[in-house]
Design an enzyme around this catalytic site. Structure first.
Site, PDB file in Angstrom:
ATOM      1  N   SER A 240       0.845  -0.805   0.106  1.00  0.00           N
ATOM      2  CA  SER A 240       0.069   0.158   0.029  1.00  0.00           C
ATOM      3  C   SER A 240       1.266   1.215  -0.043  1.00  0.00           C
ATOM      4  CB  SER A 240      -0.737   0.399   0.793  1.00  0.00           C
ATOM      5  OG  SER A 240       0.062   0.073   2.638  1.00  0.00           O
ATOM      6  N   LYS A 241       0.099   2.680  -0.224  1.00  0.00           N
ATOM      7  CA  LYS A 241       1.257   3.709  -0.513  1.00  0.00           C
ATOM      8  C   LYS A 241       1.935   3.651   0.935  1.00  0.00           C
ATOM      9  CE  LYS A 241      -0.670   7.666  -2.065  1.00  0.00           C
ATOM     10  NZ  LYS A 241      -0.349   7.055  -3.610  1.00  0.00           N
ATOM     11  N   ARG A 242       1.596   3.352   2.199  1.00  0.00           N
ATOM     12  CA  ARG A 242       2.761   3.561   3.116  1.00  0.00           C
ATOM     13  C   ARG A 242       4.409   2.552   2.609  1.00  0.00           C
ATOM     14  NH1 ARG A 242       3.052  -0.374   6.761  1.00  0.00           N
ATOM     15  NH2 ARG A 242       1.387  -2.132   6.055  1.00  0.00           N
ATOM     16  N   HIS A 243       4.078   2.141   1.749  1.00  0.00           N
ATOM     17  CA  HIS A 243       5.478   1.399   1.772  1.00  0.00           C
ATOM     18  C   HIS A 243       6.229   2.288   0.620  1.00  0.00           C
ATOM     19  CE1 HIS A 243       3.115  -2.609   2.826  1.00  0.00           C
ATOM     20  NE2 HIS A 243       4.279  -2.409   3.538  1.00  0.00           N
ATOM     21  N   GLY A 244       5.521   3.474   0.160  1.00  0.00           N
ATOM     22  CA  GLY A 244       7.021   4.316  -0.278  1.00  0.00           C
ATOM     23  C   GLY A 244       6.001   4.620  -1.932  1.00  0.00           C
TER      24      GLY A 244
END
Ligand code: GLU
Length: 479
Positions: A240-244
């Site tokens: 998801s987004k929080r992985h970059g």
């Protein structure tokens, strides 16, 4: 039978990296077999529909370098056909009207919950007498799922997967407003489009059992299935987004090349011995659904970066520069002119050998496109101090006196200036020279950079650096 695969994304925003992987596998499989990959937009959810999301999918696929066959199909436009199939199923006794109100359904679930049973619809209208149907009610149409036995899906990746039919409910295929459900639309479209292979994420495996009920009820031939495991972030959670970066657009904006992403995504879910670098051509030759991994794979940014470095080296100069072009403006507000582009091209081998992303390529080549006076970054500015002035003046003098310059002669000049001004230390010459020429402390070989820029441009940049030092009042006072 010729192979027909399909790429059927729902237009919800940007193209998720998992969606890109699904597209890639469908594409490779179709191309390997000389078949077709069809592109269908699953836009039945009109409330969430937005044209921009459709556009993002098209652009994402194009950027990835994957082409499709025929026109893009809109699932929404096929809705009358889907409804017609629901009616056919009704007429053949494979489906039925259900008149339950939302309140009745909720009561039913509540009761089941309190009794510790599954909250499936209890099939009360499955065999009910139609004459008992309430007047003026708008019923839904439900499929008749098998009541006993088991169903096995022979999946190319997961192997045989069996569920007990008791786990399958009489799900809705046509809503009370006459709109088809996703479960029905997918099956009808896949059938009508002649899809032979359904290659998709394993989050759809449960749907396969339900969709097969419709295939059986219509007496249609089922496609071959291959359910691919999810892509996880480096920490093991769903990407998801929080992985970059979770969307294809983000990888593009981070300076990855589509060829590198294709290779990476392919290797992430499939392997061919120990081969890491796999061209499209080899992928077409070697790819096989049965070689896909069953287990979810974790995204490894370092691996992607090293593949990207490889493809940056492999890419033809003109293509690489074209792909890098938007980043000069985005990152440096500079649009290289023809002269600058020619210089970048001249120095490209060195730039290619260093860059792991297009951003690095741009950051390390943008100096060719600068014109004096330009700003110096913090580290370069620190090098341009009073101690550097004699070195810069000597370099300027030597360069001016030179006939023509090339890597070797610039190196010789630096050496001479180092001996004369810096006790033979090349670093004391090379570093301020790099700062003056590029405005930074990171660049390809400064000898080559100077040679490509030419002596007049170099002298101008040295002059600007000398003036920069003077203007900052750090020049040494005489005496
Ligand atoms: N529209 C679905 C999705 O985006 C794909 C459905 C399918 O592959 O059958 O997840």
């Amino acid at each position: 039978m010729s192979v027909v695969t399909r790429f059927p994304p729902s237009p919800t925003g940007f193209m998720h990296i998992g969606t890109a992987r699904t597209a890639l596998f469908n594409w490779i499989y179709a191309r390997k077999h000389g078949g077709k990959m069809l592109f269908r937009i699953e836009d039945t959810d009109r409330k969430r529909h937005n044209e921009e999301a459709v556009d993002n999918l098209i652009k994402g696929l194009e950027w990835l370098g994957l082409d499709w066959d025929g026109n893009i199909v809109s699932q929404h436009e096929q809705r009358m056909r889907h409804a017609q199939v629901a009616k056919e199923l009704l007429e053949s006794g494979k489906a039925y009207y259900c008149y339950c109100t939302p309140e009745e359904l909720e009561d039913m679930r509540e009761k089941a919950r309190s009794e510790g049973k599954t909250t499936f619809y209890d099939r009360r209208w499955r065999d009910a007498d139609p004459s008992t149907a309430p007047r003026d009610a708008s019923p839904v149409i439900r499929i008749k799922a098998p009541l006993s036995g088991a169903t096995t899906v022979q999946d190319q990746v997961q192997g045989d997967v069996t569920v007990n039919n008791e786990q399958l409910d009489d799900f809705i295929i046509l809503r009370s407003d006459g709109s088809p459900t996703y479960m029905l639309s997918v099956v009808v479209d896949d059938h009508d489009m002649g899809v032979t292979h359904v290659i998709r994420g394993d989050d759809h495996l449960n749907n396969t059992f339900r969709q097969n009920i419709i295939y059986d009820a219509m007496n249609w031939q089922k496609p071959t299935y291959a359910h691919l495991p999810l892509i996880l972030g480096p920490d093991g959670a769903k990407m998801s987004k929080r992985h970059g970066a979770a969307s294809v657009e983000e990888y593009r904006d981070m300076g990855y090349l589509p060829a590198a992403l294709r290779n990476y995504l392919l290797r992430l879910g499939w392997s061919h011995g120990d081969d890491e670098i796999i061209s499209d051509e080899q992928a077409r030759q070697w790819f096989d659904l049965t070689g896909c991994n069953k287990a979810a794979a974790r995204f490894d940014f370092d691996k992607l970066e090293s593949l990207n470095a490889h493809y940056i080296k492999e890419t033809q100069a003109d293509e690489l520069i074209e792909r890098a072009l938007p980043f000069y403006k985005q990152r440096h507000s500079i649009e290289p002119d023809t002269k600058a582009l020619a210089m970048i091209k001249q120095g490209i081998a060195e730039l290619q050998s260093r860059a792991t992303t297009l951003l690095q390529f741009v950051d390390e080549s943008v100096f060719y496109a600068k014109t004096v006076p330009f700003p110096y970054d913090e580290k370069a500015s620190a090098l341009l101090n009073a101690d550097a002035t004699p070195v810069l003046l000597a370099l300027q003098k030597e360069l001016q006196a030179a006939d023509q310059i090339d890597d070797q002669s610039v190196k010789a000049i630096c050496k001479a200036v180092a001996d004369q001004e810096a006790g033979g230390k090349m670093g004391k010459v090379g570093m301020p020279l790099r700062a003056a020429i590029t405005g930074t402390t990171v660049s390809p070989s400064i000898f080559e950079a100077c040679a490509i820029l030419g002596k007049d441009e170099c002298c101008m940049r040295l002059q600007a650096a000398i003036e920069h030092i003077e203007n900052n009042g750090t020049i040494k006072q005489a005496g």
